[in-house]
Design a protein around this motif. Structure first.
Motif: not given
Length: 212
Positions: A94-99, A105-110, A126-131
């Protein structure tokens, strides 16, 4: 400008009876245009309450949601920004940063919005925002020792930029922090060749939840 409430892991009434009163005073109708929920609403009454805050509510399915028709993932287009939403069952551990990065990348989202951990987290990679908005009720989780901190987020989306306001209930008081993200624009020739941009918003329609 679109103001989006990002909220999740409420676990009402399974693990707690209601949102904190100080949060409910902030979440009033007429200010928020859209709600994105990371799951574990869990019942119809709580879903209907979210509908009183904003007319547009998107929910992905958590493991304790009564509504089995909520999708496991969503993609939502906000002008030039593409938002992906998952609860977190796909992320092991749960919450794994690599996953999380792999799903982004798979969903191709910003922007990738996830839940499941009951802990707020936000970062860029990788240029994406994770929240992860955490648990709005501070519901207990077996992943951690001690109590969870109740939290949610408001995203102010303006074109390729997002200003995120994070609300946390700490020692009985609401603490607010601000995080800024701007999508990196690709070079013009690369943008013209991008299959994602040429696909348009129509690729999202089948993934959007129809409601309860």
């Amino acid at each position: 400008m679109v103001l989006v409430l990002v909220i999740g892991d409420l676990h009402i009434p399974n693990l707690t009876h209601d949102l904190p009163a100080k949060f409910k005073k902030l979440l009033v109708p007429g200010k928020i245009g859209q709600i994105i929920c990371t799951g574990n609403v869990c019942d119809r009454e709580t879903y209907d309450y979210l509908r009183t805050i904003a007319p547009e509510v998107h929910v992905v399915r958590g493991e304790f949601d009564e509504n089995t028709h909520f999708p496991l993932s969503l993609t939502i287009q906000h002008q030039s920004l593409r938002l992906g939403v998952v609860h977190g069952q796909q992320i092991v551990p749960a919450g794994d940063l690599d996953m999380l990065a792999a799903i982004g990348r798979q969903m191709d989202v910003d922007v990738l919005i996830s839940g499941g951990t009951h802990r707020f987290e936000a970062f860029e990679a990788e240029g994406r925002f994770f929240i992860n908005p955490g648990s709005a009720t501070g519901a207990w989780s077996g992943l951690w020792n001690g109590d969870a901190t109740p939290s949610f987020a408001l995203m102010d989306i303006q074109g390729p930029a997002i200003v995120t306001y994070v609300y946390q209930l700490v020692a009985g008081e609401v603490k607010v922090d601000k995080i800024e993200y701007r999508r990196q624009e690709p070079p013009r020739d690369q943008e013209a060749m991008s299959p994602r941009l040429s696909a348009g918003a129509g690729s999202n329609r089948a993934e959007v939840a129809a409601g309860w």
